[in-house]
Design a protein around this motif. Structure first.
Motif, PDB file in Angstrom:
ATOM      1  N   UNK A  14       0.834  -1.360   0.135  1.00 51.63           N
ATOM      2  CA  UNK A  14      -0.018  -0.008   0.020  1.00 51.63           C
ATOM      3  C   UNK A  14       0.900   1.175   0.052  1.00 51.63           C
ATOM      4  N   UNK A  15       0.155   2.288  -0.654  1.00 53.19           N
ATOM      5  CA  UNK A  15       1.009   3.462  -0.804  1.00 53.19           C
ATOM      6  C   UNK A  15       0.087   4.533  -0.896  1.00 53.19           C
ATOM      7  N   UNK A  16       0.515   5.833  -0.502  1.00 55.52           N
ATOM      8  CA  UNK A  16      -0.200   7.128  -0.952  1.00 55.52           C
ATOM      9  C   UNK A  16      -0.097   7.544  -2.211  1.00 55.52           C
ATOM     10  N   UNK A  17       1.246   7.315  -2.690  1.00 53.72           N
ATOM     11  CA  UNK A  17       1.844   8.108  -3.783  1.00 53.72           C
ATOM     12  C   UNK A  17       1.660   7.191  -4.982  1.00 53.72           C
ATOM     13  N   UNK A  18       1.089   7.957  -6.020  1.00 53.71           N
ATOM     14  CA  UNK A  18       0.662   7.281  -7.459  1.00 53.71           C
ATOM     15  C   UNK A  18       1.604   7.239  -8.227  1.00 53.71           C
ATOM     16  N   UNK A  19       1.629   5.922  -8.937  1.00 53.34           N
ATOM     17  CA  UNK A  19       2.755   5.603 -10.165  1.00 53.34           C
ATOM     18  C   UNK A  19       2.059   5.099 -11.322  1.00 53.34           C
ATOM     19  N   UNK A  20       2.320   5.673 -12.276  1.00 52.71           N
ATOM     20  CA  UNK A  20       1.567   5.118 -13.561  1.00 52.71           C
ATOM     21  C   UNK A  20       1.597   3.606 -13.825  1.00 52.71           C
ATOM     22  N   UNK A  21       2.624   2.923 -13.213  1.00 48.82           N
ATOM     23  CA  UNK A  21       2.789   1.603 -13.425  1.00 48.82           C
ATOM     24  C   UNK A  21       2.027   0.894 -12.902  1.00 48.82           C
ATOM     25  N   UNK A  22       1.129   1.302 -11.646  1.00 51.26           N
ATOM     26  CA  UNK A  22       0.252   0.651 -10.884  1.00 51.26           C
ATOM     27  C   UNK A  22      -1.045   0.477 -11.728  1.00 51.26           C
ATOM     28  N   UNK A  23      -1.085   1.009 -12.915  1.00 52.36           N
ATOM     29  CA  UNK A  23      -2.470   0.979 -13.809  1.00 52.36           C
ATOM     30  C   UNK A  23      -2.404  -0.143 -14.662  1.00 52.36           C
ATOM     31  N   UNK A  24      -0.909  -0.820 -14.756  1.00 52.94           N
ATOM     32  CA  UNK A  24      -0.997  -2.197 -15.619  1.00 52.94           C
ATOM     33  C   UNK A  24      -1.673  -3.030 -15.705  1.00 52.94           C
ATOM     34  N   UNK A  25      -2.535  -3.549 -14.437  1.00 54.42           N
ATOM     35  CA  UNK A  25      -3.476  -4.708 -14.566  1.00 54.42           C
ATOM     36  C   UNK A  25      -4.780  -4.223 -15.176  1.00 54.42           C
ATOM     37  N   UNK A  26      -4.915  -2.890 -15.121  1.00 57.31           N
ATOM     38  CA  UNK A  26      -6.327  -2.080 -15.324  1.00 57.31           C
ATOM     39  C   UNK A  26      -5.866  -1.908 -17.061  1.00 57.31           C
ATOM     40  N   UNK A  27      -5.003  -1.683 -17.467  1.00 61.80           N
ATOM     41  CA  UNK A  27      -4.502  -1.392 -18.864  1.00 61.80           C
ATOM     42  C   UNK A  27      -4.542  -2.989 -19.599  1.00 61.80           C
ATOM     43  N   UNK A  28      -4.069  -3.785 -18.807  1.00 62.67           N
ATOM     44  CA  UNK A  28      -4.186  -5.249 -19.644  1.00 62.67           C
ATOM     45  C   UNK A  28      -5.472  -5.620 -19.514  1.00 62.67           C
ATOM     46  N   UNK A  29      -6.549  -5.401 -18.625  1.00 61.92           N
ATOM     47  CA  UNK A  29      -7.917  -5.766 -18.662  1.00 61.92           C
ATOM     48  C   UNK A  29      -8.671  -4.912 -19.701  1.00 61.92           C
TER      49      UNK A  29
END
Length: 182
Positions: A14-29
């Motif tokens: 868990x983190x409070x800082x956003x990183x665009x890499x976190x969106x990878x699963x959503x992009x794959x879906x």
């Protein structure tokens, strides 16, 4: 990022800082939907808009829960807390009686193909206890993904339904709102 738990070779953090890499699963879906079952709804776009809305609210905060295997991002879930502006999440008013500081809003729960099978455990055995230990009382979940309705029903109570149109008004999305007591 704080690693909350490690199970086998998967880290749950868990983190409070956003990183665009976190969106990878959503992009794959989203890519899967483009290639197979397009429903005219771009979760990545809507999620990024929500992240910016929350970031621009002075007293509202977002936690990014991440599932990772080595350096690969397998899952993302967003939990919102603080001085919650419920209009940011719900078009229609929902019955919330708890103090704002006791409430979490859970959304954008996406797991890539490689991470599937971990969702229930991640939510029920990692995310929920994490916030229970921080003295939160309730999680409100808004979802239009029918496959997870049974999970949220087992953990809490359905308190509402909603419909929304897809991005180009081609489809109607039916969703439910759940209240889960910690």
């Amino acid at each position: 990022m704080e690693i909350i738990r490690r199970i086998n070779d998967i880290n749950f953090g868990v983190t409070t800082e956003f990183n665009s890499k976190y969106l990878t699963p959503m992009v794959q879906n989203l890519l899967y939907k483009v290639e197979n079952e397009w429903d005219d709804y771009n979760e990545v776009y809507h999620c990024c808009n929500l992240i910016e809305k929350v970031r621009n609210k002075k007293d509202m905060n977002m936690d990014f829960h991440i599932m990772m295997k080595e350096e690969k991002y397998l899952g993302i879930a967003l939990l919102n807390k603080g001085n919650i502006d419920y209009n940011t999440f719900f078009k229609e008013p929902i019955p919330i009686s708890e103090n704002n500081n006791d409430v979490l809003i859970f959304n954008y729960f996406h797991i890539s193909q490689e991470g599937r099978g971990n969702g229930q455990m991640w939510f029920k055995d990692i995310i929920m206890p994490y916030y229970r230990s921080k003295n939160f009382k309730t999680i409100y979940v808004k979802s239009s993904h029918q496959k997870v309705f049974s999970l949220y029903s087992r953990l809490g109570t359905e308190i509402g339904e909603y419909t929304s149109n897809s991005d180009n008004q081609l489809f109607v999305r039916k969703g439910k709102i759940f209240k889960i007591t910690l």
